[in-house]
Design a protein around this motif. Sequence first.
Motif, mmCIF file in Angstrom:
data_model
loop_
_atom_site.group_PDB
_atom_site.id
_atom_site.type_symbol
_atom_site.label_atom_id
_atom_site.label_comp_id
_atom_site.label_asym_id
_atom_site.label_seq_id
_atom_site.Cartn_x
_atom_site.Cartn_y
_atom_site.Cartn_z
ATOM 1 N N CYS A 90 -17.776 9.886 10.594
ATOM 2 C CA CYS A 90 -18.947 9.508 10.578
ATOM 3 C C CYS A 90 -19.319 7.895 10.871
ATOM 4 O O CYS A 90 -20.053 7.740 11.438
ATOM 5 C CB CYS A 90 -19.919 9.904 9.209
ATOM 6 N N ASP A 91 -18.179 7.269 10.446
ATOM 7 C CA ASP A 91 -18.085 5.682 10.791
ATOM 8 C C ASP A 91 -17.475 5.310 11.808
ATOM 9 O O ASP A 91 -17.113 4.128 11.974
ATOM 10 C CB ASP A 91 -17.677 4.874 9.478
ATOM 11 N N ASN A 92 -17.098 6.395 12.791
ATOM 12 C CA ASN A 92 -16.356 5.944 13.890
ATOM 13 C C ASN A 92 -16.791 4.810 14.953
ATOM 14 O O ASN A 92 -16.068 4.092 15.443
ATOM 15 C CB ASN A 92 -16.086 7.151 14.610
ATOM 16 N N GLY A 93 -18.290 4.543 14.785
ATOM 17 C CA GLY A 93 -18.807 3.332 15.531
ATOM 18 C C GLY A 93 -18.776 3.569 17.031
ATOM 19 O O GLY A 93 -19.419 2.796 17.731
ATOM 20 N N ASP A 94 -18.432 4.342 17.458
ATOM 21 C CA ASP A 94 -18.225 4.612 18.998
ATOM 22 C C ASP A 94 -19.276 5.687 19.721
ATOM 23 O O ASP A 94 -20.007 5.797 20.342
ATOM 24 C CB ASP A 94 -17.080 5.023 19.770
ATOM 25 N N PHE A 95 -19.106 6.996 19.039
ATOM 26 C CA PHE A 95 -19.701 8.273 19.360
ATOM 27 C C PHE A 95 -20.736 8.651 18.115
ATOM 28 O O PHE A 95 -20.483 8.887 17.029
ATOM 29 C CB PHE A 95 -19.048 9.478 19.775
ATOM 30 N N MET A 96 -21.764 9.777 18.925
ATOM 31 C CA MET A 96 -22.471 10.486 17.815
ATOM 32 C C MET A 96 -21.813 11.638 17.253
ATOM 33 O O MET A 96 -20.857 11.933 17.770
ATOM 34 C CB MET A 96 -23.716 10.921 18.608
ATOM 35 N N VAL A 97 -21.936 11.972 16.043
ATOM 36 C CA VAL A 97 -21.175 12.924 15.354
ATOM 37 C C VAL A 97 -22.183 14.155 15.431
ATOM 38 O O VAL A 97 -23.488 14.365 15.195
ATOM 39 C CB VAL A 97 -21.003 12.565 14.004
ATOM 40 N N GLU A 98 -21.558 15.189 15.693
ATOM 41 C CA GLU A 98 -22.124 16.772 15.395
ATOM 42 C C GLU A 98 -21.811 17.267 13.986
ATOM 43 O O GLU A 98 -20.782 17.448 13.722
ATOM 44 C CB GLU A 98 -21.648 17.833 16.403
ATOM 45 N N ALA A 99 -22.770 17.278 13.183
ATOM 46 C CA ALA A 99 -22.601 17.684 11.853
ATOM 47 C C ALA A 99 -22.707 19.296 11.479
ATOM 48 O O ALA A 99 -23.623 19.923 11.935
ATOM 49 C CB ALA A 99 -23.833 17.020 10.919
ATOM 50 N N ASP A 101 -21.639 20.518 8.684
ATOM 51 C CA ASP A 101 -21.767 20.703 7.232
ATOM 52 C C ASP A 101 -22.937 19.854 6.727
ATOM 53 O O ASP A 101 -23.008 18.643 7.332
ATOM 54 C CB ASP A 101 -20.301 20.605 6.774
ATOM 55 N N MET A 102 -23.550 20.250 5.712
ATOM 56 C CA MET A 102 -24.644 19.552 5.006
ATOM 57 C C MET A 102 -24.049 18.029 4.328
ATOM 58 O O MET A 102 -24.734 17.226 4.475
ATOM 59 C CB MET A 102 -25.392 20.196 3.909
ATOM 60 N N SER A 103 -22.496 18.100 4.148
ATOM 61 C CA SER A 103 -22.131 16.826 3.683
ATOM 62 C C SER A 103 -22.318 15.756 4.886
ATOM 63 O O SER A 103 -22.281 14.591 4.482
ATOM 64 C CB SER A 103 -20.780 17.052 3.183
ATOM 65 N N ALA A 104 -21.899 16.101 5.974
ATOM 66 C CA ALA A 104 -21.949 15.304 6.973
ATOM 67 C C ALA A 104 -23.295 14.885 7.346
ATOM 68 O O ALA A 104 -23.553 13.697 7.713
ATOM 69 C CB ALA A 104 -21.395 16.099 8.388
ATOM 70 N N VAL A 105 -24.262 15.870 7.378
ATOM 71 C CA VAL A 105 -25.918 15.559 7.452
ATOM 72 C C VAL A 105 -26.179 14.406 6.687
ATOM 73 O O VAL A 105 -26.709 13.336 6.765
ATOM 74 C CB VAL A 105 -26.666 16.452 7.363
ATOM 75 N N GLN A 106 -25.869 14.571 5.125
ATOM 76 C CA GLN A 106 -26.083 13.588 4.186
ATOM 77 C C GLN A 106 -25.613 12.171 4.381
ATOM 78 O O GLN A 106 -26.034 11.232 4.413
ATOM 79 C CB GLN A 106 -25.474 14.075 2.750
ATOM 80 N N ARG A 107 -24.198 12.274 4.990
ATOM 81 C CA ARG A 107 -23.444 11.108 5.085
ATOM 82 C C ARG A 107 -24.087 10.085 6.373
ATOM 83 O O ARG A 107 -24.488 8.894 6.370
ATOM 84 C CB ARG A 107 -21.852 11.267 5.498
ATOM 85 N N LEU A 108 -24.527 10.811 7.455
ATOM 86 C CA LEU A 108 -24.883 10.239 8.552
ATOM 87 C C LEU A 108 -26.454 9.914 8.180
ATOM 88 O O LEU A 108 -26.812 8.725 8.818
ATOM 89 C CB LEU A 108 -25.063 11.342 9.826
ATOM 90 N N SER A 109 -27.221 10.629 7.459
ATOM 91 C CA SER A 109 -28.455 10.235 7.329
ATOM 92 C C SER A 109 -28.667 8.981 6.529
ATOM 93 O O SER A 109 -29.450 8.250 6.705
ATOM 94 C CB SER A 109 -29.211 11.411 6.650
ATOM 95 N N ALA A 110 -27.654 8.959 5.321
ATOM 96 C CA ALA A 110 -27.762 7.849 4.603
ATOM 97 C C ALA A 110 -27.330 6.453 5.162
ATOM 98 O O ALA A 110 -27.778 5.602 4.975
ATOM 99 C CB ALA A 110 -26.746 8.004 3.539
ATOM 100 N N GLY A 112 -28.230 6.136 8.328
ATOM 101 C CA GLY A 112 -29.131 5.853 9.334
ATOM 102 C C GLY A 112 -28.729 6.020 10.757
ATOM 103 O O GLY A 112 -29.340 5.305 11.865
ATOM 104 N N LEU A 113 -27.830 6.903 11.134
ATOM 105 C CA LEU A 113 -27.067 7.384 12.057
ATOM 106 C C LEU A 113 -27.707 8.463 12.743
ATOM 107 O O LEU A 113 -27.795 9.550 11.924
ATOM 108 C CB LEU A 113 -25.487 7.339 12.054
ATOM 109 N N ARG A 134 -36.057 14.285 10.624
ATOM 110 C CA ARG A 134 -36.448 12.989 9.889
ATOM 111 C C ARG A 134 -35.218 12.579 9.168
ATOM 112 O O ARG A 134 -35.037 11.128 8.889
ATOM 113 C CB ARG A 134 -37.567 13.447 8.604
ATOM 114 N N SER A 135 -34.307 13.079 9.249
ATOM 115 C CA SER A 135 -32.925 12.721 8.785
ATOM 116 C C SER A 135 -32.074 12.154 9.606
ATOM 117 O O SER A 135 -31.076 11.376 9.292
ATOM 118 C CB SER A 135 -32.172 13.716 7.896
#
Length: 305
Positions: A90-99, A101-110, A112-113, A134-135
């Motif tokens: 999630c913190d790769n810094g180059d590319f958008m992530v396809e979530a 699993d909801m843990s990925a959603v939480q990490r990315l949303s928190a 602001g990605l 909204r997330s």
Amino acid sequence: MTTPSLSLSLAPVAFYWTREQYFDFYERVAAWPVAGVTLGETVCSRRRDMKLADWLAIGRHLAAAGKQVTLGSQTLIESNADLRDLAKLCDNGDFMVEANDMSAVQRLSAAGLPFVGGLALNLYNVPTLAILQRSGMSRFVAPVELPGADLATLLGAARQAGLALECEVLAYGHLPLAWSSRCFTARHHQYPKDRCQFVCQRYPEGLSLATQDDSRRLFTLNGIQTLSGACQDLRHELGAMAEMGVTTARLSPRATAMDEIVDAFDRARHGHLASPSPLSLVDAELCNGYWHGQAGMDLAPAAGI
């Protein structure tokens, strides 16, 4: 009829290939008429041939070739190590992530990605789409068992609700049906999961599971993932997809004949459907039933397939 507004994308490779196979495959992808590519290991964290740095290197190569690159997250998170790997992704810094699993959603949303909602999130209704938008969700992949008519209704309702979301549909490939904490491929070889000997790599297109009378391929086993036995092929539905608001037809990579599959879909999205199908030798059976509101393993009507 032509549907140039409908683009093509490649899903993550579901199966376990060698490092050389991945690099060779994506070297060819750079020249294919696909607008987007989702990369990464989304099935099993024990598949360690490819590191995040390898996926990023491939992603940069594809991005330089004009592809929209996304990194797919693991679908079934099973350990703290998986969570640490997810954080790095999630913190790769180059590319958008396809979530996926909801843990990925939480990490990315928190963080602001922006992110893509994977099909494993099971997004079926407008309130859920609204919450995830909204997330930070900007695009989502429709669940494979959602009928086309229901997807049309969902997309229409989303537009009425003011949701500006792109939508991808898995238009070709074995349908991902389930993930389990058990590894069925290892079990088939009488190996425990934590000493699986990486037997998945022996099956670059999965391990076929037939009915008891061996009359039909029922499922495809892919480690902890269960896929449909046959492939879905929605080339004849691309025009309808574009009309209902689907933006992208997603193709699931295969180890063989993938260049022919991409070419057939590229022609189909511009209204050129060859008869007989050039893919008839690739797929002896198809399973298009879900799209037509029928049993998933059915071959629903589509002239010329």
